[in-house]
Write an enzyme that holds these catalytic residues in place. Sequence first.
Site, short mmCIF file in Angstrom:
data_model
loop_
_atom_site.label_atom_id
_atom_site.label_comp_id
_atom_site.label_asym_id
_atom_site.label_seq_id
_atom_site.Cartn_x
_atom_site.Cartn_y
_atom_site.Cartn_z
N ASP A 86 -2.71 -1.54 12.57
CA ASP A 86 -3.23 -0.25 12.02
C ASP A 86 -4.44 0.41 12.49
OD1 ASP A 86 -4.64 -2.72 11.30
OD2 ASP A 86 -5.14 -1.74 9.35
N TRP A 128 -0.94 -3.06 8.46
CA TRP A 128 -1.53 -2.59 7.05
C TRP A 128 -1.13 -1.10 7.01
CZ3 TRP A 128 -1.88 -6.83 4.16
CH2 TRP A 128 -2.53 -8.07 5.16
N THR A 129 -0.85 -0.72 5.76
CA THR A 129 -0.16 0.68 5.84
C THR A 129 -1.21 1.40 4.54
OG1 THR A 129 1.40 0.18 4.06
CG2 THR A 129 2.23 -0.08 6.21
N GLU A 130 -2.31 1.16 4.65
CA GLU A 130 -3.05 2.15 3.62
C GLU A 130 -3.01 3.62 4.19
OE1 GLU A 130 -4.33 -0.77 5.02
OE2 GLU A 130 -5.78 -1.63 3.60
N ASP A 188 -0.30 -6.31 -3.66
CA ASP A 188 -1.73 -5.90 -3.42
C ASP A 188 -2.08 -5.13 -4.65
OD1 ASP A 188 -4.02 -5.38 -2.03
OD2 ASP A 188 -3.01 -6.04 -0.28
N ASP A 193 -7.17 -13.64 0.89
CA ASP A 193 -8.47 -13.26 1.66
C ASP A 193 -8.97 -12.21 0.65
OD1 ASP A 193 -5.96 -11.49 1.48
OD2 ASP A 193 -6.84 -9.91 2.60
N GLU A 194 -10.36 -12.00 0.98
CA GLU A 194 -11.15 -10.89 0.51
C GLU A 194 -11.24 -11.19 -0.90
OE1 GLU A 194 -10.96 -7.34 3.65
OE2 GLU A 194 -9.18 -7.55 2.27
N ARG A 223 0.86 -1.22 -0.20
CA ARG A 223 0.04 -0.07 0.06
C ARG A 223 1.09 1.30 0.02
NH1 ARG A 223 -3.39 -3.58 2.44
NH2 ARG A 223 -5.13 -3.85 0.92
N TRP A 268 -7.34 -14.14 10.94
CA TRP A 268 -7.89 -12.69 11.16
C TRP A 268 -9.39 -12.60 11.39
CZ3 TRP A 268 -9.90 -8.63 7.83
CH2 TRP A 268 -10.39 -9.19 6.45
N TYR A 311 -4.62 -6.08 15.08
CA TYR A 311 -4.34 -4.94 13.91
C TYR A 311 -3.58 -3.88 14.40
CZ TYR A 311 -5.91 -7.98 10.37
OH TYR A 311 -6.08 -9.13 9.35
N HIS A 334 -6.83 -9.27 -4.67
CA HIS A 334 -5.87 -8.09 -4.11
C HIS A 334 -4.70 -7.91 -5.43
CE1 HIS A 334 -7.11 -6.98 -0.30
NE2 HIS A 334 -7.73 -8.23 -0.24
C1 ACM Z 1 -6.75 -8.87 5.78
O1 ACM Z 1 -6.69 -8.21 6.81
N1 ACM Z 1 -7.34 -8.68 4.84
C2 ACM Z 1 -6.02 -10.09 5.97
#
Ligand code: ACM
Length: 545
Positions: free
Chosen positions: A431, A480-482, A202, A339-340, A173, A406, A429, A276
Site C-alpha cells: 500500500d 491495506w486499502t485505506e 476492522d 496489532d495496534e 477498509r 511487520w 507493504y 481495530h
Molecule cells: C499492521 O499494519 N497494523 C499490521
Amino acid sequence: MNRLIALMLLSLTAGHALAAGDSPALIPAPRKLECREGTFNLHPKTHILADRASQDTARYLAERLRQATGYKLKTTLGTEPRKAKGAIILTTQEAKAALGPEGYELIVAPDEVALRASGQAGMFYGVQSLLQLLPPQIFAAKPEPGQAWQAPCVWIEDQPRFKWRGVLFDTARHFFPKAEVKQLLDVLALHKVNMLQLHLTDDQGWRVEIGRYPRLTQVGAWRDEAGFGLDPKLSTTYGPDGRYGGYYTKADIWDIVAYAAARHITVVPEIEMPGHASAALAAHPELSCSGGPYTPNAKGGVFAGVYCAGREETFEFLQNVLAEVCELFPGKYIHIGGDEVPKDSWKQCPRCQARIRQEGLEDERELQSYFIRRIEKFINAQGRTLIGWSEIREGGLAQNAVVMDWIGGAAEAASTGHDVIMSPTSHCYLDYYQSTNHATEPKAIGGYVPLSKVYAFEPIPPNLAPAHQSRLLGAQGNLWTEYIPNFKHAQYMLFPRLCALAEVVWSPPGARNWEDFLRRLPVQFQRFDQLGVNYRKGTPERIGE
Ligand code: ACM
Ligand code: ZN
C-alpha cells in the site's frame, strides 16, 4: 503470398520464438531451467493424458487451453504416450519425491510434454509454468484466429523456497465483492502464491456474515461514505440506498474458499482483536469498556474500538464468532490481528482493572497477552493455529502462536520455538508509494516501496540464527486499502510488485537476478493485458523508480 512475408508473419504471430541466449520469461523464475533445441506445437489434436490423481489438474489445464485456443483437447485417463503422439502427460508416477509436494519436473520436447509431480500442488505449479512457456495470448478469454501455439523445449526442475507465499487483501477498509476476490485468486495462482489472508474486520467495516450475530453485518458492514477523505466516485461499492460497504455471505465465503482450493491457495481469515474493533462495537457496544456508542469509523486514523478484556461476554462473543469462522475456513490458520491496541480504555475501565488484579497481571500489556492466550486456547481446541501481528509478543507470547512480523520480533519468536512469517513495512507493504514522485501516483498511505526494493527483499532476517531458520514459514505482501477504494487501483498497487515478491518467496536466491527479472517482466505485462489485470506500467528503466 510472398514466402518471406509469410515467414515474418508466422514469427510475429508466434510472438514467443526465443532470441539466442534468452530463456523463457517465467515468473517466478524456476529453480533449475535448461533450454533445449526445438519447440512443442499445441494443436487441436493434442491429447492430455493424466493419471487418476492428476485428473482435476488436467481438467484445469484443458479448460485454460480451451478458452484461449478454442481447442477442445481430449483428456484421457492413463499416461501411456504411445496412445497419443504429441501428448501432454501429467503424472505422479516416477515423480521425484525430493521435490516435495509443491515441486515438479517439466520436460517440454518436440513430440511430448511430460509433467511429473508427487503432489497436485506441484502439478498445478508445473501447469502454470507450461502456460507461461506458451505465448501470452494463452491467457486470453477467447480465441484469436491465426495464433500459433508453440512452447520452447526446456527441462525444468522446480520447488519453492518457502512454504508461505502470501498476500493480504484488506476488504475491511474498502469492500471488494466476491467476483473481484476470485479475479485476484486467478492472478495469485499465476504467481504460485499459496496463501490469501483476507482482512475481514476492522474499525471501518465487518465483512463476513456470522449467523449468531446478524448485527455485525447489518450495522458493521455499512457506513455513510467511502471514507478517508476520498472522492466517493472512486468507489464501486455503494449500495442502492447510497450507503457504502458490503459483506461476504456464508455462501460467498464457501465459493471463495473452494475457488482458492482449486488453485492450491489457502484462504486465511483475519478477525481483528482486541483492537481495530469499531465496526464490531458499532453493532455490539455492550462489548466495549464504556458501553459505546461506536460507529464504523469511516475517517480512519483513530484506532478507537477495543473490546473490553474484563467482560466475560467479550470472550463468549469472540469464541462464538471464531467457531463460525472455523466452519467457514477449513485451513490450519486463523489470524486474530492483535496489532495496534491502544490501552487507554483498559486503563480507565474498572472491569479491565479487576481482571488485571484477579489474574495477577502486571499491567495492560499483560492483559493483552491474557486476551490472546485465552483466544489461542479456543482456537487450538478447534484444531487450528493462531497467527497474530508482531504486537502479540507484548506481555508474553501465547504458547503455539505464529508471529507475523511487520514491526519486528521474528528472530526472538523463532528462537523460542514459534513459527514466523515476514511482512516488514520496509519491503512488503504494497500500500506504500511505488515512486517518490507523488504527483504521478494515486494518493497512498505514505512510505516508499519501489519494485526494486521488493525484489531485493531477503526474508531471512539477519538476526535469525541458522538453527532457527526452519521456523521461518515465508513472507507476505500486505495490501491495506485505506486509500484504495476500487479493485483496479488495488491491482495497480499489487502489480508488478507482487511479481517481485512471488519470485522472492519461490525462487532460490541464486536464480534471482534483477536485470533478468526486468527482461521477463514485459512478457508478464502481456499476460496481464490478456487477463485484464491492471498494473503499474512503465519502461523497464523506469519501472523500478
Ligand atoms: C499492521 O499494519 N497494523 C499490521
Ligand atoms: Zn474494559
